[in-house]
Design a protein around this motif. Structure first.
Motif, mmCIF file in Angstrom:
data_model
loop_
_atom_site.group_PDB
_atom_site.id
_atom_site.type_symbol
_atom_site.label_atom_id
_atom_site.label_comp_id
_atom_site.label_asym_id
_atom_site.label_seq_id
_atom_site.Cartn_x
_atom_site.Cartn_y
_atom_site.Cartn_z
ATOM 1 N N ASP A 173 -46.648 26.944 -18.296
ATOM 2 C CA ASP A 173 -47.457 25.823 -17.802
ATOM 3 C C ASP A 173 -48.020 24.998 -18.957
ATOM 4 O O ASP A 173 -48.057 23.758 -18.899
ATOM 5 C CB ASP A 173 -48.600 26.334 -16.924
ATOM 6 C CG ASP A 173 -48.118 26.890 -15.591
ATOM 7 O OD1 ASP A 173 -46.950 26.632 -15.240
ATOM 8 O OD2 ASP A 173 -48.902 27.581 -14.918
ATOM 9 N N THR A 174 -48.464 25.677 -20.015
ATOM 10 C CA THR A 174 -49.001 24.977 -21.184
ATOM 11 C C THR A 174 -47.921 24.137 -21.865
ATOM 12 O O THR A 174 -48.134 22.959 -22.188
ATOM 13 C CB THR A 174 -49.588 25.983 -22.192
ATOM 14 O OG1 THR A 174 -50.589 26.770 -21.541
ATOM 15 C CG2 THR A 174 -50.200 25.269 -23.381
ATOM 16 N N ILE A 175 -46.747 24.750 -22.069
ATOM 17 C CA ILE A 175 -45.645 24.038 -22.722
ATOM 18 C C ILE A 175 -45.124 22.912 -21.837
ATOM 19 O O ILE A 175 -44.846 21.797 -22.308
ATOM 20 C CB ILE A 175 -44.525 25.030 -23.076
ATOM 21 C CG1 ILE A 175 -45.018 26.011 -24.143
ATOM 22 C CG2 ILE A 175 -43.270 24.312 -23.542
ATOM 23 C CD1 ILE A 175 -44.079 27.165 -24.414
ATOM 24 N N HIS A 176 -44.999 23.189 -20.548
ATOM 25 C CA HIS A 176 -44.500 22.190 -19.590
ATOM 26 C C HIS A 176 -45.369 20.939 -19.594
ATOM 27 O O HIS A 176 -44.857 19.806 -19.588
ATOM 28 C CB HIS A 176 -44.454 22.821 -18.198
ATOM 29 C CG HIS A 176 -43.971 21.901 -17.132
ATOM 30 N ND1 HIS A 176 -44.276 22.082 -15.807
ATOM 31 C CD2 HIS A 176 -43.225 20.760 -17.187
ATOM 32 C CE1 HIS A 176 -43.733 21.119 -15.095
ATOM 33 N NE2 HIS A 176 -43.089 20.312 -15.904
ATOM 34 N N GLU A 177 -46.665 21.129 -19.629
ATOM 35 C CA GLU A 177 -47.580 19.973 -19.630
ATOM 36 C C GLU A 177 -47.362 19.111 -20.874
ATOM 37 O O GLU A 177 -47.347 17.866 -20.786
ATOM 38 C CB GLU A 177 -49.031 20.477 -19.578
ATOM 39 C CG GLU A 177 -50.079 19.376 -19.404
ATOM 40 C CD GLU A 177 -50.446 18.692 -20.698
ATOM 41 O OE1 GLU A 177 -50.739 17.455 -20.670
ATOM 42 O OE2 GLU A 177 -50.449 19.355 -21.755
ATOM 43 N N ILE A 178 -47.152 19.758 -22.025
ATOM 44 C CA ILE A 178 -46.913 19.008 -23.259
ATOM 45 C C ILE A 178 -45.586 18.256 -23.186
ATOM 46 O O ILE A 178 -45.499 17.068 -23.543
ATOM 47 C CB ILE A 178 -46.929 19.950 -24.478
ATOM 48 C CG1 ILE A 178 -48.298 20.607 -24.632
ATOM 49 C CG2 ILE A 178 -46.564 19.187 -25.753
ATOM 50 C CD1 ILE A 178 -48.339 21.689 -25.702
ATOM 51 N N LEU A 179 -44.548 18.929 -22.692
ATOM 52 C CA LEU A 179 -43.229 18.300 -22.595
ATOM 53 C C LEU A 179 -43.256 17.087 -21.671
ATOM 54 O O LEU A 179 -42.697 16.027 -22.004
ATOM 55 C CB LEU A 179 -42.194 19.314 -22.098
ATOM 56 C CG LEU A 179 -41.913 20.531 -22.979
ATOM 57 C CD1 LEU A 179 -40.855 21.416 -22.336
ATOM 58 C CD2 LEU A 179 -41.478 20.125 -24.384
ATOM 59 N N ALA A 180 -43.883 17.227 -20.507
ATOM 60 C CA ALA A 180 -43.955 16.115 -19.558
ATOM 61 C C ALA A 180 -44.734 14.947 -20.158
ATOM 62 O O ALA A 180 -44.348 13.776 -19.994
ATOM 63 C CB ALA A 180 -44.606 16.592 -18.256
#
Length: 521
Positions: A194-201
């Motif tokens: 979730d942390t990485i996904h938010e940064i990628l988006a």
């Protein structure tokens, strides 16, 4: 009244209608149908039975004379002899599939396309020859047969735990200005993803090019169906490598077990850490989860970039025409100067070179003082057993750390069948008493180290796409040694010959039987 946790209808219903359950059920039905069809046909027509017996003999002769690993040959010959009709049919059906040949030819083509972009600097080889002719010979082999050059001017940071790598990943992802490439075997929903996904988006909205590649088997039960489509809608260019389907095919064995992160071409990560909460100990599975990784900054990251493209372009028709646009020199220079040597490399199951195992054996065979190893799965083939035992008999301090709490009981049983011989020859076996160790590290003589994804089992050495970073003379090698010494002193217990010899006979027999089929597990 206390609720009975053993019976929860909702969980059972969810499991029965899950994607994983449906796929496995279809696969088992297919296998059952094939067995029924072959046996019924042979039972009704005598000449068909003798035809299959002839096919069995031909298949066995073919296997014996093939260039496969001896353990793999034995693992196939046994079921063919035990089930003469179906065994031979299954071998032929799985061995000569067009899907495997197609992917193999495509892989060879893509790797050939990237060779002009992976040229070796003559000045680096000259400097390496002056320091070590042995390592120079290894670099020659890896360049010619693996396809990857060795570099200087690269800083390496070692992470003792997945938590350390995760914090560094988040920090470096936030700095991305141009592109982010991610390739992982497992991505599971939770705090880490979730942390990485938010940064990628968020980065995708800012115009940063995001590419994500994950394995279809590793994430099959972790992510929702067609999750890649959802990510593409967010601006994240996502592909699934070798999606798992309910078809009996050999290509399903060739999983993308690599872990690669590249940021703007100058910063890269690899190691054993997947994207799931157990890898950073936010979720407990099998006790404390010990894993390791490295961060590279500098010229050697280019190998990781090209590795990513090689598999990215096998998955689908999309091509990446201008590789040079992804060189850090196109937009930023770090100015890193370092005279140590770093060689990131990949190992493919679709060629005839087992570069991962041969690099491991090179380290073992050339060790003078010690070789320290961590691996979650210790199922060495005959060649690896010979190398480990000979090194120990020659006076080299050979130590191997394996999990104290395994994630797969049958893999542990198979591994234990090797302990007695290894210990008898002088190899020291340690169990990580705190829990499960997933790290794949080699360290030798305070000068050489490997951190990557390659386990000491047949599946990792022969069937999976893998990657790692070989380091020679790097400052981080002292950190890797400190980590090993801390584990030996504070986090491990040494396995004795006496406890191996006193294992129950039923357990030893089961280990022996499972060991025969280890290459097929």
């Amino acid at each position: 009244m206390r609720r009975n946790k053993e019976f929860e209808p909702k969980k059972i219903i969810n499991a029965v209608f899950s994607q994983k359950f449906i796929v496995i059920s279809l696969l088992l039905l297919q296998i059952a149908f094939l067995i029924f069809a072959v046996v019924s046909l042979a039972g009704q027509f005598v000449f068909v039975y003798y035809f299959f017996i002839a096919v069995e003999l031909i298949a066995v002769m073919y296997i014996i004379n093939s260039g496969e690993n001896p353990a793999y040959k034995l693992a196939w010959i046994l079921p063919i002899l035990i089930f003469p009709i179906f065994g031979a049919f299954a071998f032929i059906y799985l061995k000569f599939q067009s899907s495997y040949r197609y992917e193999k030819n495509l892989s060879i083509k893509k790797i050939e396309n990237t060779k002009p972009y992976l040229k070796q600097k003559a000045s680096v080889i000259k400097a390496l020859e002056q320091k070590s002719s042995g390592v120079s010979n290894l670099a020659h082999y890896m360049r010619v047969y693996g396809g990857y050059p060795i570099y200087q001017n690269t800083e390496v940071t070692y992470f003792r735990l997945g938590e350390e790598k995760f914090h560094a990943m988040v920090r470096e992802l936030e700095k991305a200005k141009h592109f982010i490439f991610m390739e992982y075997f497992i991505i599971d929903k939770g705090y880490m993803w979730d942390t990485i996904h938010e940064i990628l988006a968020r980065k995708a909205k800012q115009g940063v090019e995001i590419r994500l590649l994950y394995d279809g088997m590793g994430t099959q039960s972790e992510l929702p169906y067609r999750y890649d489509k959802k990510l593409r809608a967010e601006g994240i260019d996502c592909k699934v490598f070798n999606p798992f389907v309910p078809l009996v095919t050999t290509i399903q064995n060739n999983r993308d077990h690599r872990k690669i992160l590249v940021i703007d071409g100058h910063t890269g990560f690899t190691g054993g850490v997947n994207i799931a909460d157990e890898y950073i100990n936010r979720k407990e599975r099998f006790g404390h989860w010990k894993d390791t990784a490295v961060m590279l900054r500098g010229e050697a990251v280019w190998n990781l970039t090209m590795m990513f493209f090689q598999l990215w372009e096998i998955t689908g028709e999309q091509s990446s025409a201008e590789y040079d646009n992804y060189r850090p020199s196109s937009f930023e220079r770090l100015g890193i100067e370092d005279d140590s040597f770093v060689l990131p490399f990949s190992d493919s199951p679709l060629d005839d070179e087992n570069v991962g195992e041969l690099l491991y054996m090179n380290i073992i065979n050339n060790a003078r003082d010690y070789v320290y190893i961590t691996t979650p799965y210790l199922i060495p083939d005959n060649e690896m057993m010979t190398a480990l035992c000979y090194a120990a008999k020659s006076g080299v301090d050979v130590r191997i750390i394996v999990p104290g709490i395994p994630d797969k009981w049958y893999i542990r049983l198979i591994g234990q069948s090797f302990y007695k011989e290894l210990i008898a020859k002088g190899v020291k076996i340690y169990e990580y008493s705190k829990g499960f160790i997933h790290a794949k590290n080699f360290l030798s003589d305070d000068s050489k180290a490997v951190v990557g994804t390659i386990n000491l089992d047949y599946r990792s050495l022969y069937l999976h796409f893998e990657c790692a970073a070989f380091m020679y003379g790097c400052e981080c090698i002292a950190d890797i040694k400190d980590d090993f010494e801390d584990m030996f002193e504070n986090r491990c217990r040494r396995v004795t010959y006496e406890e191996c010899a006193s294992r129950p006979i039923a357990q030893r027999m089961l280990s022996a039987v499972l060991g025969l089929f280890a290459p097929l597990l």
